[in-house]
Motif scaffolding. Structure first.
Motif, PDB file in Angstrom:
ATOM      1  N   LEU A 135      46.133  49.484 112.721  1.00 55.77           N
ATOM      2  CA  LEU A 135      45.437  49.286 113.986  1.00 55.77           C
ATOM      3  C   LEU A 135      44.827  47.885 114.056  1.00 55.77           C
ATOM      4  O   LEU A 135      44.859  47.240 115.108  1.00 55.77           O
TER       5      LEU A 135
ATOM      6  N   TYR B 167      47.186  58.645 117.664  1.00 53.42           N
ATOM      7  CA  TYR B 167      48.182  57.932 116.866  1.00 53.42           C
ATOM      8  C   TYR B 167      49.143  58.919 116.245  1.00 53.42           C
ATOM      9  O   TYR B 167      48.874  60.114 116.122  1.00 53.42           O
TER      10      TYR B 167
ATOM     11  N   PHE C  42      50.408  53.955 118.597  1.00 56.86           N
ATOM     12  CA  PHE C  42      49.065  54.158 119.126  1.00 56.86           C
ATOM     13  C   PHE C  42      49.137  54.372 120.630  1.00 56.86           C
ATOM     14  O   PHE C  42      49.852  53.659 121.333  1.00 56.86           O
TER      15      PHE C  42
END
Length: 164
Positions: free
Chosen positions: A90, A142, A152
């Motif tokens: 991320l 996710y 995501f």
């Protein structure tokens, strides 16, 4: 004359012994009081540590690391720390030029970038983003794939307004 010297020496020695006896008794009382104070402080500290441990356990309730059912989804993958891996993936979205693509706002002072990440379970992430002056939060879904790719999807977002 010899008997007087012996007598005075005896009195002097007995006065020294009396002084040592009294001062040792007072010193023992002071040390006992100090020990009692330290014992009460230790009890307070133990209570404080216990309360802190309970708070930490409560805060960790919603975390992938402590959720065995959610971790079972990743048993077939050989990841030592799935939460760290997902958080790193991320954070890689911050590397794009400009605002983070998951943040649905344009940065006002600078570019919006994700700062803090909390992997809640095997499906959701809670994040904090900021441009240095303005900030908000994201709820992200996710999916960790078998090839260790991560998709995501933004579920919800919030931008805090500054009250002036």
């Amino acid at each position: 004359m010899k008997s007087r010297i012996v007598f005075y020496l005896l009195i002097f020695v007995s006065l020294i012994c009396l002084y040592l006896f009294v001062s040792n008794g007072k010193m023992a009382n002071v040390k006992d009081e100090r020990i009692a104070k330290l014992e009460t402080q230790i009890e307070k500290l133990q209570d404080s540590v216990q309360n802190t441990q309970l708070k930490v356990m409560e805060m960790q309730y919603f975390s992938l690391e402590n959720n065995d059912d959610a971790l079972a989804y990743y048993d077939h993958l050989e990841l030592k720390d799935p939460a760290r891996y997902i958080a790193d993936k991320l954070l890689e979205t911050n590397e794009s030029k400009g605002d983070n693509p998951l943040v649905p706002y344009e940065g006002m002072e600078n570019d919006f970038k994700i700062n803090k990440i909390k992997v809640l379970n095997h499906k959701w992430i809670l994040t904090d983003f900021s441009d240095g002056k303005y900030w908000g939060e994201l709820l992200i879904k996710y999916e960790l794939k078998d090839d260790l790719g991560v998709d995501f999807t933004l579920l919800d977002h919030l931008l805090y307004t500054r009250s002036q």
